[in-house]
Design an enzyme around this catalytic site. Sequence first.
Site, PDB file in Angstrom:
ATOM      1  N   LYS A  45       0.837  -1.209   0.000  1.00  0.00           N
ATOM      2  CA  LYS A  45       0.000   0.000   0.000  1.00  0.00           C
ATOM      3  C   LYS A  45       0.871   1.259   0.000  1.00  0.00           C
TER       4      LYS A  45
ATOM      5  N   GLY B 236       9.572 -21.531  16.290  1.00  0.00           N
ATOM      6  CA  GLY B 236       8.932 -22.376  17.287  1.00  0.00           C
ATOM      7  C   GLY B 236       8.570 -23.736  16.709  1.00  0.00           C
TER       8      GLY B 236
ATOM      9  N   ALA C   5      -3.153 -12.761 -12.903  1.00  0.00           N
ATOM     10  CA  ALA C   5      -3.825 -11.453 -12.763  1.00  0.00           C
ATOM     11  C   ALA C   5      -4.773 -11.513 -11.578  1.00  0.00           C
TER      12      ALA C   5
ATOM     13  N   VAL D 187      -4.969 -10.849  -7.092  1.00  0.00           N
ATOM     14  CA  VAL D 187      -4.887  -9.648  -6.261  1.00  0.00           C
ATOM     15  C   VAL D 187      -3.476  -9.057  -6.252  1.00  0.00           C
TER      16      VAL D 187
ATOM     17  N   GLU E 164      -2.572 -14.411 -17.480  1.00  0.00           N
ATOM     18  CA  GLU E 164      -3.558 -15.072 -16.615  1.00  0.00           C
ATOM     19  C   GLU E 164      -4.091 -16.327 -17.294  1.00  0.00           C
TER      20      GLU E 164
ATOM     21  N   ARG F 295      -0.957 -18.243  -2.872  1.00  0.00           N
ATOM     22  CA  ARG F 295      -0.117 -18.536  -1.724  1.00  0.00           C
ATOM     23  C   ARG F 295      -0.557 -19.854  -1.091  1.00  0.00           C
TER      24      ARG F 295
ATOM     25  N   ASP G 157      -3.666 -17.498   7.695  1.00  0.00           N
ATOM     26  CA  ASP G 157      -3.395 -18.074   6.371  1.00  0.00           C
ATOM     27  C   ASP G 157      -3.086 -19.567   6.409  1.00  0.00           C
TER      28      ASP G 157
ATOM     29  N   ALA H  56      -5.608 -10.421   6.054  1.00  0.00           N
ATOM     30  CA  ALA H  56      -5.088 -10.035   7.363  1.00  0.00           C
ATOM     31  C   ALA H  56      -6.205  -9.862   8.389  1.00  0.00           C
TER      32      ALA H  56
ATOM     33  N   HIS I 197     -24.008  14.937   2.475  1.00  0.00           N
ATOM     34  CA  HIS I 197     -23.836  15.432   1.106  1.00  0.00           C
ATOM     35  C   HIS I 197     -22.777  16.528   1.093  1.00  0.00           C
TER      36      HIS I 197
HETATM   37  P1  FAD Z   1       1.627 -14.074   8.309  1.00  0.00           P
HETATM   38  O1  FAD Z   1       1.363 -12.638   8.199  1.00  0.00           O
HETATM   39  O2  FAD Z   1       2.230 -14.777   7.152  1.00  0.00           O
HETATM   40  O3  FAD Z   1       2.565 -14.240   9.593  1.00  0.00           O
HETATM   41  C1  FAD Z   1       3.096 -15.468   9.955  1.00  0.00           C
HETATM   42  C2  FAD Z   1       4.363 -15.207  10.753  1.00  0.00           C
HETATM   43  O4  FAD Z   1       4.760 -16.423  11.383  1.00  0.00           O
HETATM   44  C3  FAD Z   1       5.552 -14.764   9.912  1.00  0.00           C
HETATM   45  O5  FAD Z   1       6.207 -13.699  10.537  1.00  0.00           O
HETATM   46  C4  FAD Z   1       6.447 -16.001   9.868  1.00  0.00           C
HETATM   47  O6  FAD Z   1       7.815 -15.658   9.745  1.00  0.00           O
HETATM   48  C5  FAD Z   1       6.159 -16.587  11.242  1.00  0.00           C
HETATM   49  N1  FAD Z   1       6.419 -18.018  11.389  1.00  0.00           N
HETATM   50  C6  FAD Z   1       6.077 -19.025  10.548  1.00  0.00           C
HETATM   51  N2  FAD Z   1       6.452 -20.217  11.076  1.00  0.00           N
HETATM   52  C7  FAD Z   1       7.027 -19.933  12.271  1.00  0.00           C
HETATM   53  C8  FAD Z   1       7.604 -20.743  13.287  1.00  0.00           C
HETATM   54  N3  FAD Z   1       7.649 -22.080  13.191  1.00  0.00           N
HETATM   55  N4  FAD Z   1       8.111 -20.111  14.375  1.00  0.00           N
HETATM   56  C9  FAD Z   1       8.070 -18.761  14.484  1.00  0.00           C
HETATM   57  N5  FAD Z   1       7.527 -17.957  13.566  1.00  0.00           N
HETATM   58  C10 FAD Z   1       7.013 -18.552  12.472  1.00  0.00           C
HETATM   59  N6  FAD Z   1      -4.362  -9.061   3.184  1.00  0.00           N
HETATM   60  C11 FAD Z   1      -5.276  -8.097   3.435  1.00  0.00           C
HETATM   61  O7  FAD Z   1      -6.211  -8.321   4.201  1.00  0.00           O
HETATM   62  N7  FAD Z   1      -5.160  -6.846   2.871  1.00  0.00           N
HETATM   63  C12 FAD Z   1      -4.152  -6.547   2.030  1.00  0.00           C
HETATM   64  O8  FAD Z   1      -4.076  -5.428   1.535  1.00  0.00           O
HETATM   65  C13 FAD Z   1      -3.187  -7.543   1.731  1.00  0.00           C
HETATM   66  N8  FAD Z   1      -2.154  -7.277   0.915  1.00  0.00           N
HETATM   67  C14 FAD Z   1      -1.220  -8.241   0.669  1.00  0.00           C
HETATM   68  C15 FAD Z   1      -0.181  -7.943  -0.194  1.00  0.00           C
HETATM   69  C16 FAD Z   1       0.783  -8.897  -0.476  1.00  0.00           C
HETATM   70  C17 FAD Z   1       1.909  -8.561  -1.419  1.00  0.00           C
HETATM   71  C18 FAD Z   1       0.718 -10.178   0.163  1.00  0.00           C
HETATM   72  C19 FAD Z   1       1.777 -11.210  -0.081  1.00  0.00           C
HETATM   73  C20 FAD Z   1      -0.318 -10.476   1.032  1.00  0.00           C
HETATM   74  C21 FAD Z   1      -1.307  -9.516   1.283  1.00  0.00           C
HETATM   75  N9  FAD Z   1      -2.386  -9.780   2.119  1.00  0.00           N
HETATM   76  C22 FAD Z   1      -3.328  -8.812   2.353  1.00  0.00           C
HETATM   77  C23 FAD Z   1      -2.534 -11.076   2.801  1.00  0.00           C
HETATM   78  C24 FAD Z   1      -2.034 -10.957   4.260  1.00  0.00           C
HETATM   79  O9  FAD Z   1      -0.700 -10.531   4.246  1.00  0.00           O
HETATM   80  C25 FAD Z   1      -2.173 -12.293   4.961  1.00  0.00           C
HETATM   81  O10 FAD Z   1      -3.501 -12.762   4.847  1.00  0.00           O
HETATM   82  C26 FAD Z   1      -1.830 -12.144   6.444  1.00  0.00           C
HETATM   83  O11 FAD Z   1      -0.516 -11.663   6.604  1.00  0.00           O
HETATM   84  C27 FAD Z   1      -1.979 -13.477   7.153  1.00  0.00           C
HETATM   85  O12 FAD Z   1      -1.644 -13.320   8.487  1.00  0.00           O
HETATM   86  P2  FAD Z   1      -1.066 -14.529   9.364  1.00  0.00           P
HETATM   87  O13 FAD Z   1      -0.854 -13.969  10.718  1.00  0.00           O
HETATM   88  O14 FAD Z   1      -1.927 -15.700   9.190  1.00  0.00           O
HETATM   89  O15 FAD Z   1       0.328 -14.910   8.685  1.00  0.00           O
HETATM   90  P1  NAD Z   2      -4.615 -15.087  -6.487  1.00  0.00           P
HETATM   91  O1  NAD Z   2      -5.198 -16.405  -6.184  1.00  0.00           O
HETATM   92  O2  NAD Z   2      -5.383 -13.859  -6.151  1.00  0.00           O
HETATM   93  O3  NAD Z   2      -4.288 -15.002  -8.055  1.00  0.00           O
HETATM   94  C1  NAD Z   2      -3.444 -15.927  -8.707  1.00  0.00           C
HETATM   95  C2  NAD Z   2      -3.788 -15.966 -10.169  1.00  0.00           C
HETATM   96  O4  NAD Z   2      -2.767 -16.670 -10.857  1.00  0.00           O
HETATM   97  C3  NAD Z   2      -5.100 -16.689 -10.456  1.00  0.00           C
HETATM   98  O5  NAD Z   2      -5.956 -15.838 -11.174  1.00  0.00           O
HETATM   99  C4  NAD Z   2      -4.659 -17.922 -11.252  1.00  0.00           C
HETATM  100  O6  NAD Z   2      -5.613 -18.309 -12.230  1.00  0.00           O
HETATM  101  C5  NAD Z   2      -3.363 -17.451 -11.894  1.00  0.00           C
HETATM  102  N1  NAD Z   2      -2.423 -18.515 -12.279  1.00  0.00           N
HETATM  103  C6  NAD Z   2      -2.045 -19.600 -11.560  1.00  0.00           C
HETATM  104  N2  NAD Z   2      -1.128 -20.340 -12.240  1.00  0.00           N
HETATM  105  C7  NAD Z   2      -0.914 -19.704 -13.427  1.00  0.00           C
HETATM  106  C8  NAD Z   2      -0.080 -19.972 -14.557  1.00  0.00           C
HETATM  107  N3  NAD Z   2       0.740 -21.041 -14.617  1.00  0.00           N
HETATM  108  N4  NAD Z   2      -0.105 -19.114 -15.607  1.00  0.00           N
HETATM  109  C9  NAD Z   2      -0.917 -18.019 -15.569  1.00  0.00           C
HETATM  110  N5  NAD Z   2      -1.735 -17.724 -14.522  1.00  0.00           N
HETATM  111  C10 NAD Z   2      -1.732 -18.553 -13.448  1.00  0.00           C
HETATM  112  O7  NAD Z   2      -3.186 -15.076  -5.780  1.00  0.00           O
HETATM  113  P2  NAD Z   2      -2.152 -13.897  -5.488  1.00  0.00           P
HETATM  114  O8  NAD Z   2      -2.428 -12.725  -6.325  1.00  0.00           O
HETATM  115  O9  NAD Z   2      -0.814 -14.537  -5.533  1.00  0.00           O
HETATM  116  O10 NAD Z   2      -2.477 -13.521  -3.997  1.00  0.00           O
HETATM  117  C11 NAD Z   2      -2.460 -14.526  -2.981  1.00  0.00           C
HETATM  118  C12 NAD Z   2      -3.399 -14.182  -1.880  1.00  0.00           C
HETATM  119  O11 NAD Z   2      -2.857 -13.132  -1.072  1.00  0.00           O
HETATM  120  C13 NAD Z   2      -4.745 -13.647  -2.335  1.00  0.00           C
HETATM  121  O12 NAD Z   2      -5.624 -14.669  -2.695  1.00  0.00           O
HETATM  122  C14 NAD Z   2      -5.211 -12.914  -1.120  1.00  0.00           C
HETATM  123  O13 NAD Z   2      -5.775 -13.835  -0.233  1.00  0.00           O
HETATM  124  C15 NAD Z   2      -3.923 -12.371  -0.531  1.00  0.00           C
HETATM  125  N6  NAD Z   2      -3.779 -10.954  -0.913  1.00  0.00           N
HETATM  126  C16 NAD Z   2      -4.749 -10.077  -0.550  1.00  0.00           C
HETATM  127  C17 NAD Z   2      -4.652  -8.753  -0.918  1.00  0.00           C
HETATM  128  C18 NAD Z   2      -5.743  -7.803  -0.524  1.00  0.00           C
HETATM  129  O14 NAD Z   2      -6.532  -8.165   0.331  1.00  0.00           O
HETATM  130  N7  NAD Z   2      -5.805  -6.617  -1.093  1.00  0.00           N
HETATM  131  C19 NAD Z   2      -3.565  -8.299  -1.644  1.00  0.00           C
HETATM  132  C20 NAD Z   2      -2.605  -9.219  -2.016  1.00  0.00           C
HETATM  133  C21 NAD Z   2      -2.711 -10.547  -1.622  1.00  0.00           C
END
Ligand code: FAD
Ligand code: NAD
Length: 475
Positions: A58, A122, A190, A192, A212, A280, A320, A328, A452
């Site tokens: 962001k 852990g 294509a 998120v 995609e 993911r 996750d 999140a 408004h």
């Molecule tokens: P995580 O945030 O993955 O945290 C897990 C933590 O556990 C990590 O720090 C990891 O290192 C640690 N860990 C793992 N195993 C161990 C272990 N054995 N011992 C100690 N520590 C460990 N979601 C949204 O809602 N809005 C968004 O805008 C958004 N944007 C995103 C953008 C990107 C680029 C990505 C990749 C994801 C985005 N997401 C978004 C998804 C969001 O980041 C995840 O859904 C969220 O972080 C999940 O939270 P979590 O606590 O389950 O896991």
């Molecule tokens: P996604 O599931 O949103 O999109 C992955 C895309 O890749 C799909 O449309 C799929 O059809 C395509 N794909 C898969 N294999 C392919 C191939 N071989 N060739 C071409 N296309 C292919 O996954 P993401 O964008 O990696 O994000 C992962 C997750 O992280 C999201 O589902 C979401 O839960 C979380 N996330 C959330 C936000 C948010 O809330 N704003 C932002 C980023 C990530």
Amino acid sequence: MADKFDVIVIGGGPGGYVAAIRAAQLGLKTACIDSFTGKDGKPAPGGTCLNVGCIPSKALLDSSKHFYHLQHDYEAHGISTKDASIDVPTMIARKDGIVKKLTSGVTQLFKGNKVTYYHGKGNLSAGKQVEVTPVDGSGPIQLEADNVILASGSVSIQIPNVEMDDEYIVDNVGSLDFDTVPETLGVIGAGVIGLELGSVWNRLGAKVTLLEALPGFLAIADKDISKQAAREFKQQGLDIRLGTLVKGAELEDGQVTVTVEDKNGESALTFDRLLVSVGRKPYTEGLLSDDSGVQLTERGQIQVDEQSRSTAQGVWAIGDCVRGPMLAHKASEEGIAVAELIAGKPAHIHFDTVPWVVYTDPEIAWVGKTEQELKEAGMEYNVGSFPFAANGRALAGGQGTGLVKMLADAHSDEILGVHIFGASASELIAECVVAMEFQGSSEDLARIIHAHPTLSEAVHEAALHVERRAIHRGN
Ligand code: FAD
Ligand code: NAD
């Protein structure tokens, strides 16, 4: 002898750190173990979300949005912006500063709430015994607890024949740290991440191609929304190629050649950088000893019931690494619910009202069912909609793109879903989530006074339009 806690949380992302803080607030002696290390080599609790996910993406979306508007929209305001340029290292440093502030904030919150924080990995074994392997290389620490919450998060999926090198072929982590704007960027998927991070580099001047595999664009969103969004994103310069399956990628002399298969057969495309964003998967490496009693599903998720209990007594899992959307806020709410259940309080999560937001420009946000889902379920429903082009505040702010679409039960009028493509959709959706949580009807929203001029009047008008009584559009 092992240090004893009421609750040990493994993982300090938005699931784990929130669970730990809530457990401590409820008077439980709590530890949180997290292994994430920041770019500066220091402990950085906050997980994917704070370090390499929600927040840094962001920050870059915000910087790149300023740059894009400066070049495309300011002239209409009479503001001259000749010779605008972007200094990528400054933009990245700003992003890193925000991440640092927030991860340090989590450390402070741990201190303030008396959560014991371990920077290490852990591992859970039978009897809720947890071994911590500290990141600094010091000897293992033995802990035990009455309850253990697993919140280990997720990692990027990799696809066959596409090997990441973290410089040219990257996932979200690498693409948040490019040192220059690549001339060409290929994005696999294509979804998120592809749309958000593809938008960042497109706005800064890269020619971005999204590859995609599926034939439809953003299939999880409502079709009316994804159709308008695809049109708008193409106008912004994103080259979105649907029905295009990536079969492999090769790096040679700083160029990535991608083999794709579409309706015309196989072909090759060359890019300066390649972002792999194909989804993911749950991360549980090194988390569980053989005797932990915690079972995984065939998709690698930790198996839990609807209240986040795993198959081992007193062991819970959230975020996750379990079923449900990888978001999140979903992880955090599960964390709070589990802490409250452990403390003997009632807790419930309503998965039907988890909002989704895609932070493109304009944003996409929704809650509840799409129209295609209602059709498939054979439900009878009414639809109301309102375009931002007819909203005064949107026009005043140059934000007339998009619409609000509301779906309500044809018999009870209960709101079943709201879908928004437009400016501040991420904020507008909150009102709709509240309405749905209270099982509100479109009539409820239609009778509520909206200030408004605001963008929220578009939600109001969409609610009025369900019964064909919108004021500022034909019915
Ligand atoms: P995580 O945030 O993955 O945290 C897990 C933590 O556990 C990590 O720090 C990891 O290192 C640690 N860990 C793992 N195993 C161990 C272990 N054995 N011992 C100690 N520590 C460990 N979601 C949204 O809602 N809005 C968004 O805008 C958004 N944007 C995103 C953008 C990107 C680029 C990505 C990749 C994801 C985005 N997401 C978004 C998804 C969001 O980041 C995840 O859904 C969220 O972080 C999940 O939270 P979590 O606590 O389950 O896991
Ligand atoms: P996604 O599931 O949103 O999109 C992955 C895309 O890749 C799909 O449309 C799929 O059809 C395509 N794909 C898969 N294999 C392919 C191939 N071989 N060739 C071409 N296309 C292919 O996954 P993401 O964008 O990696 O994000 C992962 C997750 O992280 C999201 O589902 C979401 O839960 C979380 N996330 C959330 C936000 C948010 O809330 N704003 C932002 C980023 C990530």
